[in-house]
Design an enzyme around this catalytic site. Structure first.
Site, PDB file in Angstrom:
ATOM      1  N   ARG A  62      -1.703 -54.524 -56.944  1.00 22.89           N
ATOM      2  CA  ARG A  62      -0.706 -54.067 -57.826  1.00 22.89           C
ATOM      3  C   ARG A  62       0.256 -55.297 -58.245  1.00 22.89           C
ATOM      4  O   ARG A  62       1.112 -55.185 -59.278  1.00 22.89           O
ATOM      5  CB  ARG A  62       0.361 -53.076 -57.302  1.00 22.89           C
ATOM      6  CG  ARG A  62      -0.645 -51.735 -57.081  1.00 22.89           C
ATOM      7  CD  ARG A  62       0.029 -50.607 -56.587  1.00 22.89           C
ATOM      8  NE  ARG A  62       0.553 -50.892 -55.209  1.00 22.89           N
ATOM      9  CZ  ARG A  62       0.087 -50.382 -53.973  1.00 22.89           C
ATOM     10  NH1 ARG A  62      -1.065 -49.821 -54.094  1.00 22.89           N
ATOM     11  NH2 ARG A  62       0.456 -50.970 -53.108  1.00 22.89           N
ATOM     12  N   GLU A  99       2.460 -53.110 -43.473  1.00 16.68           N
ATOM     13  CA  GLU A  99       3.160 -51.834 -42.644  1.00 16.68           C
ATOM     14  C   GLU A  99       2.349 -51.140 -42.052  1.00 16.68           C
ATOM     15  O   GLU A  99       2.847 -50.467 -41.075  1.00 16.68           O
ATOM     16  CB  GLU A  99       4.179 -51.056 -43.894  1.00 16.68           C
ATOM     17  CG  GLU A  99       5.145 -50.368 -43.423  1.00 16.68           C
ATOM     18  CD  GLU A  99       5.688 -49.458 -44.671  1.00 16.68           C
ATOM     19  OE1 GLU A  99       5.340 -49.941 -45.718  1.00 16.68           O
ATOM     20  OE2 GLU A  99       6.347 -48.556 -44.183  1.00 16.68           O
TER      21      GLU A  99
HETATM   22  P1  AMP Z   1       4.221 -55.865 -46.417  1.00 13.50           P
HETATM   23  O1  AMP Z   1       3.197 -56.893 -45.977  1.00 13.50           O
HETATM   24  O2  AMP Z   1       4.446 -55.249 -45.176  1.00 13.50           O
HETATM   25  O3  AMP Z   1       5.491 -56.280 -47.279  1.00 13.50           O
HETATM   26  O4  AMP Z   1       3.687 -54.950 -47.581  1.00 13.50           O
HETATM   27  C1  AMP Z   1       3.417 -55.259 -48.712  1.00 13.50           C
HETATM   28  C2  AMP Z   1       2.244 -54.844 -49.512  1.00 13.50           C
HETATM   29  O5  AMP Z   1       1.926 -53.398 -49.060  1.00 13.50           O
HETATM   30  C3  AMP Z   1       2.296 -54.725 -50.805  1.00 13.50           C
HETATM   31  O6  AMP Z   1       1.124 -55.176 -51.384  1.00 13.50           O
HETATM   32  C4  AMP Z   1       2.541 -53.317 -51.093  1.00 13.50           C
HETATM   33  O7  AMP Z   1       1.916 -52.854 -52.402  1.00 13.50           O
HETATM   34  C5  AMP Z   1       1.890 -52.489 -49.850  1.00 13.50           C
HETATM   35  N1  AMP Z   1       3.167 -51.347 -49.384  1.00 13.50           N
HETATM   36  C6  AMP Z   1       3.565 -51.574 -48.164  1.00 13.50           C
HETATM   37  N2  AMP Z   1       4.093 -50.535 -47.934  1.00 13.50           N
HETATM   38  C7  AMP Z   1       4.305 -49.800 -49.114  1.00 13.50           C
HETATM   39  C8  AMP Z   1       4.801 -48.518 -49.454  1.00 13.50           C
HETATM   40  N3  AMP Z   1       5.732 -47.867 -48.640  1.00 13.50           N
HETATM   41  N4  AMP Z   1       4.545 -48.158 -50.681  1.00 13.50           N
HETATM   42  C9  AMP Z   1       3.735 -48.531 -51.588  1.00 13.50           C
HETATM   43  N5  AMP Z   1       3.040 -49.831 -51.152  1.00 13.50           N
HETATM   44  C10 AMP Z   1       3.089 -50.399 -50.049  1.00 13.50           C
END
Ligand code: AMP
Length: 176
Positions: A62, A99
């Site tokens: 995205r 996450e």
């Molecule tokens: P992070 O590495 O934990 O910051 O996660 C970021 C990546 O995971 C991004 O590419 C987001 O598209 C996806 N992502 C993580 N949590 C969510 C969420 N609650 N909703 C949508 N996309 C998420």
């Protein structure tokens, strides 16, 4: 900016327990049903970055959606940061925590050049693990992380703290 935040918020679907229990997924796809809103988002991001960055790095998948349009608006190159195994060799790779789960990202070797000022862009900042892994790749290439840009930040996960060691310039359009 306040109106833009409100309009983005109204175009984000919150989906509980997706892709696994306990996660509230933020689906940005309704934003792309509204071309005028997309235009305002790109112009706002471009206002943060114009004259400051030489390259936009977009994180799969995205992060490609606005990232590539933003690079065009700024008149700078766009670099794809992809999940492991999608780009042909030679690549540079970095592992990171999500996450939910773990993963690895890669860029094509030579697409980021030493000394370039880089904007790292993605749709959602959660824990910051993905963007931090991207920042490590950028530094590995001898370039500088100048700015981060996200559509959405999940402030309760404190991703911003994870990213501050790379740059203080972290732009987030809507915080939850
Ligand atoms: P992070 O590495 O934990 O910051 O996660 C970021 C990546 O995971 C991004 O590419 C987001 O598209 C996806 N992502 C993580 N949590 C969510 C969420 N609650 N909703 C949508 N996309 C998420």
């Amino acid at each position: 900016m306040k109106d833009l935040r409100k309009d983005i918020d109204q175009h984000v679907d919150r989906v509980q327990d997706f892709p696994q229990e306990g996660i509230q997924y933020k689906d940005i796809s309704p934003i792309f049903l509204n071309p005028d809103l997309c235009d305002r988002i790109i112009k706002t991001f471009a206002g943060f970055s114009r004259g400051k960055v030489d390259v936009v790095c977009g994180i799969e998948s995205r992060g490609f959606l606005f990232g590539v349009q933003l690079a065009r608006e700024l008149g700078v190159p766009f670099v794809l940061v992809r999940k492991a195994g999608k780009l042909p060799p030679p690549v540079i790779a970095q592992e990171y925590d999500l996450e939910y789960g773990t993963a690895k990202i890669e860029i094509r070797e030579g697409h980021i050049k030493p000394g370039q000022r880089i904007l790292i862009h993605d749709d959602v900042l959660a824990t910051g693990g993905t963007a931090a892994a991207c920042a490590k790749l950028v530094e590995h290439c001898g370039a500088k992380v100048e700015q981060f840009g996200f559509l959405i930040g999940l402030s309760f996960l404190h991703g911003v703290e994870e990213l501050k060691k790379y740059t203080q310039d972290i732009q987030i359009l809507v915080e939850y």
